[in-house]
Design a protein around this motif. Sequence first.
Motif, short mmCIF file in Angstrom:
data_model
loop_
_atom_site.label_atom_id
_atom_site.label_comp_id
_atom_site.label_asym_id
_atom_site.label_seq_id
_atom_site.Cartn_x
_atom_site.Cartn_y
_atom_site.Cartn_z
N VAL A 1 0.94 -1.32 0.12
CA VAL A 1 -0.21 -0.19 0.01
C VAL A 1 0.92 1.25 -0.16
N SER B 1 -8.14 -10.93 -5.36
CA SER B 1 -7.70 -9.99 -6.16
C SER B 1 -7.29 -10.54 -7.53
N ALA C 1 -2.92 -3.90 -9.35
CA ALA C 1 -3.63 -2.70 -8.93
C ALA C 1 -4.72 -3.07 -8.23
N GLN C 2 -5.70 -3.97 -8.61
CA GLN C 2 -6.97 -4.22 -7.63
C GLN C 2 -6.34 -4.59 -6.40
N TYR D 1 -5.85 -1.90 -3.83
CA TYR D 1 -7.21 -1.20 -3.73
C TYR D 1 -7.97 -2.24 -2.48
N ALA E 1 -6.44 -1.98 0.92
CA ALA E 1 -7.07 -0.61 1.48
C ALA E 1 -8.31 -0.81 2.17
N GLN E 2 -9.19 -1.32 1.41
CA GLN E 2 -10.76 -1.59 1.62
C GLN E 2 -11.05 -2.80 2.56
#
Length: 314
Positions: free
Chosen positions: A262, A294, A298-299, A302, A305-306
């Motif tokens: 991250v 994932s 890139a995903q 994200y 983080a989520q």
Amino acid sequence: MNQLCEEGSRLYAAALRAGRITRAEAEPAPCLMDFALLHPDPDDPDRLRPVPPALALAQRLNPLEREITERRQLATDIATAFEPFMSINGQSAQGGGSITVLEGGDRINTALNLATAQCHAEMLTVQPSDRVSERSVLRGLERDRPLIERGVRIRTLYQHTARYSPEKLAYAAELSDGKVEYRSIDELVERLIICDETVAFIPTRDDQQVALELRHPGLVRYLIKVFEFMWDRAVPLSAGGRYETAPDGITEIQHSIAKLLVEGHVDEAIARRLGMNVRTCRAHIAKLAQALGSGSRAQLGYLIAQSGILDRER
């Protein structure tokens, strides 16, 4: 030969589990015989039995112990020869201390040997993970054992990956007593050695061939505070593994990798900071991606983080 080859490590482990292996199976790894880890089976000349790990370790360490004794005497003689000059150096440094650039492994080791020979209270060390050879084990033993015998306290910080290094665990077991403590933490940036709150050594290049010898009181005090900050957050090496899986299915090491991902670090930088090879790091990233569902790098950032995994208590 100072390193047990990868195939030798695999076959030795297999021999220990099975109790024996055939001579044909051992042929791809001549390092097994070089390390005297196998011996003929008296009941079957076509098979070899493994030497117990404790006995094999003792056989490898005994010649090192003899060399340590000889080098210890040499270090004592050198320290005695330089003792008359140390007070002169101390007087010249009282105005604000000194910073000395040490170039080359020999000069760095000479300065370290002199500093540890004069250490009488405590030595603090930070040791990021790397490949451990007999040479480095010898250097560590020959520096640390005399300190222990003089009653010097030693505290060493490793990365969590040290818990899966037989060499580091054997080294810690060899020296561990009431005044020697080993802890591990997920991330260490660079090496550090501090003796008696008076002198510190830090490298300035990745190849470890240039280092700074710091005798400035303010700098040394600052580095001690950095060490204590990490020490308070570290876990005793004797406390067992730190890669357990949490209820969310993410292991401790994967949690550390997720944090660095991250932050934008590439695989090579993450592996270096966590003390593992890049292949192992990528394997953990793949497992992390699978656990979070994932489909792309890139995903993955994200989803990390989520997911809230970075918010859990560690």
